[in-house]
Design a protein around this motif. Structure first.
Motif, mmCIF file in Angstrom:
data_model
loop_
_atom_site.group_PDB
_atom_site.id
_atom_site.type_symbol
_atom_site.label_atom_id
_atom_site.label_comp_id
_atom_site.label_asym_id
_atom_site.label_seq_id
_atom_site.Cartn_x
_atom_site.Cartn_y
_atom_site.Cartn_z
ATOM 1 N N VAL A 101 0.800 -1.230 0.000
ATOM 2 C CA VAL A 101 0.000 0.000 0.000
ATOM 3 C C VAL A 101 0.836 1.284 0.000
ATOM 4 O O VAL A 101 0.306 2.368 -0.243
ATOM 5 N N ASP A 102 2.135 1.154 0.271
ATOM 6 C CA ASP A 102 3.021 2.316 0.142
ATOM 7 C C ASP A 102 3.459 2.514 -1.317
ATOM 8 O O ASP A 102 3.958 3.570 -1.687
ATOM 9 N N GLY A 103 3.286 1.461 -2.126
ATOM 10 C CA GLY A 103 3.646 1.553 -3.548
ATOM 11 C C GLY A 103 5.142 1.567 -3.810
ATOM 12 O O GLY A 103 5.586 2.079 -4.835
ATOM 13 N N PHE A 104 5.937 0.993 -2.908
ATOM 14 C CA PHE A 104 7.399 1.057 -3.046
ATOM 15 C C PHE A 104 8.005 -0.219 -3.643
ATOM 16 O O PHE A 104 9.199 -0.269 -3.920
ATOM 17 N N HIS A 105 7.201 -1.294 -3.785
ATOM 18 C CA HIS A 105 7.732 -2.523 -4.390
ATOM 19 C C HIS A 105 8.094 -2.234 -5.853
ATOM 20 O O HIS A 105 7.406 -1.446 -6.523
ATOM 21 N N LEU A 106 9.146 -2.892 -6.331
ATOM 22 C CA LEU A 106 9.594 -2.636 -7.706
ATOM 23 C C LEU A 106 8.468 -2.823 -8.722
ATOM 24 O O LEU A 106 8.399 -2.109 -9.721
ATOM 25 N N TYR A 107 7.587 -3.795 -8.462
ATOM 26 C CA TYR A 107 6.478 -4.027 -9.393
ATOM 27 C C TYR A 107 5.600 -2.779 -9.507
ATOM 28 O O TYR A 107 5.245 -2.334 -10.600
ATOM 29 N N ASN A 108 5.263 -2.227 -8.340
ATOM 30 C CA ASN A 108 4.399 -1.037 -8.357
ATOM 31 C C ASN A 108 5.122 0.187 -8.900
ATOM 32 O O ASN A 108 4.511 1.046 -9.545
ATOM 33 N N VAL A 109 6.435 0.254 -8.659
ATOM 34 C CA VAL A 109 7.219 1.360 -9.222
ATOM 35 C C VAL A 109 7.203 1.254 -10.754
ATOM 36 O O VAL A 109 6.970 2.237 -11.464
ATOM 37 N N GLY A 110 7.396 0.020 -11.258
ATOM 38 C CA GLY A 110 7.373 -0.202 -12.707
ATOM 39 C C GLY A 110 5.999 0.096 -13.291
ATOM 40 O O GLY A 110 5.873 0.703 -14.360
ATOM 41 N N ALA A 111 4.960 -0.303 -12.541
ATOM 42 C CA ALA A 111 3.590 -0.081 -13.018
ATOM 43 C C ALA A 111 3.286 1.414 -13.116
ATOM 44 O O ALA A 111 2.496 1.840 -13.960
ATOM 45 N N LEU A 112 3.951 2.180 -12.284
ATOM 46 C CA LEU A 112 3.773 3.633 -12.353
ATOM 47 C C LEU A 112 4.335 4.164 -13.676
ATOM 48 O O LEU A 112 3.781 5.080 -14.284
ATOM 49 N N VAL A 113 5.414 3.561 -14.114
ATOM 50 C CA VAL A 113 6.026 3.988 -15.381
ATOM 51 C C VAL A 113 5.070 3.722 -16.548
ATOM 52 O O VAL A 113 4.946 4.542 -17.457
ATOM 53 N N THR A 114 4.368 2.584 -16.489
ATOM 54 C CA THR A 114 3.468 2.253 -17.594
ATOM 55 C C THR A 114 2.057 2.805 -17.371
ATOM 56 O O THR A 114 1.167 2.582 -18.179
ATOM 57 N N GLY A 115 1.844 3.474 -16.243
ATOM 58 C CA GLY A 115 0.534 4.081 -15.980
ATOM 59 C C GLY A 115 -0.504 3.089 -15.527
ATOM 60 O O GLY A 115 -1.702 3.351 -15.658
ATOM 61 N N THR A 116 -0.081 1.958 -14.948
ATOM 62 C CA THR A 116 -1.048 0.930 -14.535
ATOM 63 C C THR A 116 -0.932 0.607 -13.045
ATOM 64 O O THR A 116 -1.322 -0.471 -12.616
ATOM 65 N N SER A 117 -0.399 1.529 -12.289
ATOM 66 C CA SER A 117 -0.145 1.249 -10.872
ATOM 67 C C SER A 117 -1.436 0.945 -10.111
ATOM 68 O O SER A 117 -2.440 1.626 -10.276
ATOM 69 N N ILE A 118 -1.390 -0.081 -9.254
ATOM 70 C CA ILE A 118 -2.537 -0.380 -8.392
ATOM 71 C C ILE A 118 -2.449 0.493 -7.146
ATOM 72 O O ILE A 118 -3.447 0.981 -6.652
ATOM 73 N N PHE A 119 -1.239 0.659 -6.637
ATOM 74 C CA PHE A 119 -1.049 1.425 -5.412
ATOM 75 C C PHE A 119 -0.080 2.579 -5.672
ATOM 76 O O PHE A 119 1.127 2.445 -5.506
#
Ligand code: NAD
Length: 302
Positions: free
Chosen positions: A119-137
């Motif tokens: 929920v902090d959005g710091f996992h590499l997966y969520n960081v990567g998802a932010l790059v592609t605009g698909t972040s869950i958290f």
């Protein structure tokens, strides 16, 4: 021009009313949303931050689990704690309070957290998802800034957005989120030459450097939206941001105060992410009866 104040405290309170309704909806379906907060050691500032998060959970009806580990705890024990929380169906969000003692590698700890509970959005997966605009958290602080920007009613697309500060938790994700909304983004940092040359072009100026007094009116474009993420304690005990508030507010169109701007929103977005996680978990377990998560909509003033 005197800027209108963007009131983060008021927006937080409005959002939290909606959160309580979402918690009730979940509880009516047998799900009690839960957040686990892991604190290693007893850094006084971290204790205050953890306390605020637990308090926000209580206010919204979210179950919270506070796990305190000794400063000399082994890396293996921290990882085992996270693994237990990953498997605990009553926990929908896991947060490890940073910083960690020097002997615990932050990256390994963050990557041990299940991406479904990050929920902090710091996992590499969520960081990567932010790059592609698909972040869950989305990470909580820039996520809160995004909602504060929404309250101005101004469309970010096509605007010059300048972010001062390039940390992994604020500046970089903030830049990515603004880019996702089609702003033209510049990220400045401590090695940027002639900071003012960049900030003066900003329609939207977001400052997260941790340097009191960094932004003076000469660096701000007339009518800019100025968001101050900085939190600095002065020797006399006052808390101030990075922007010279009194002077810059005479030039900006909108501005956030410190305190009462970004700060309250960070914790609020943590609860948002935790509820979103609980709703997703319910949906995954129980078919599609539950409406999928939608980003909170912030109404702009007329
Ligand atoms: P950090 O120290 O990790 O990063 C600071 C960034 O600012 C770096 O990229 C650095 O290069 C840049 N910087 C430093 N001095 C600069 C200068 N003179 N000119 C341009 N850039 C400069 O800090 P952080 O964790 O990103 O936090 C930044 C500030 O935001 C701090 O004051 C922190 O307390 C605050 N913060 C507030 C919240 C909140 O909820 N309001 C959340 C997180 C951080």
């Amino acid at each position: 021009m005197t800027a209108q104040i963007i009131d983060g405290k008021a927006l937080s309170q409005r959002l939290r009313v909606g959160f309580r309704e979402r918690v009730e909806r979940l509880k009516a379906r047998g799900v009690s949303p839960g957040l686990a907060v892991v604190l290693v050691g007893d850094n006084p500032a971290s204790r205050v931050y953890v306390g605020n998060k637990i308090k926000a959970c209580e206010e919204c009806g979210v179950h919270s689990l506070h796990i305190g580990l000794a400063a000399d705890v082994s890396e293996a024990e921290v990882l085992a704690t996270i693994e237990r929380l990953n498997r605990d169906a009553g926990i929908h969000g896991i947060l490890v309070q940073l910083p960690l003692p020097a002997h615990i590698p932050i990256a390994r700890v963050l990557e041990a957290i299940s991406v479904h509970k990050d929920v902090d959005g710091f996992h590499l997966y969520n960081v990567g998802a932010l790059v592609t605009g698909t972040s869950i958290f989305p990470p909580c602080t820039p996520y809160g800034v995004q909602l504060l920007l929404d309250t101005t009613g101004i469309d970010v697309a096509g605007k010059n957005a300048v972010v001062v500060g390039a940390s992994n938790i604020v500046g970089k994700p903030m830049g990515l989120m603004l880019l996702q909304r089609e702003a033209t983004v510049t990220i400045c940092h401590a090695k940027t030459r002639d900071l003012a040359q960049h900030t003066i072009l900003a329609d939207i100026l977001i400052v997260a450097a941790g340097k009191p007094g960094l932004i003076v009116p000469q660096m701000v474009k007339e009518g800019a939206i100025v968001i101050d993420v900085g939190i600095n304690r002065l020797p006399d005990g006052r808390i101030v941001g990075d922007v010279c508030f009194d002077a810059v507010k005479e030039k900006a169109s909108w501005i956030t105060p410190v305190p009462g701007g970004v700060g309250p929103m960070t914790v609020t977005m943590l609860i948002e992410n935790t509820l979103r996680s609980a709703e997703r978990a319910f949906k995954a377990a129980d078919g599609d009866e539950f409406q999928d998560w939608e980003a909170p909509v912030v109404k702009s003033p007329d």
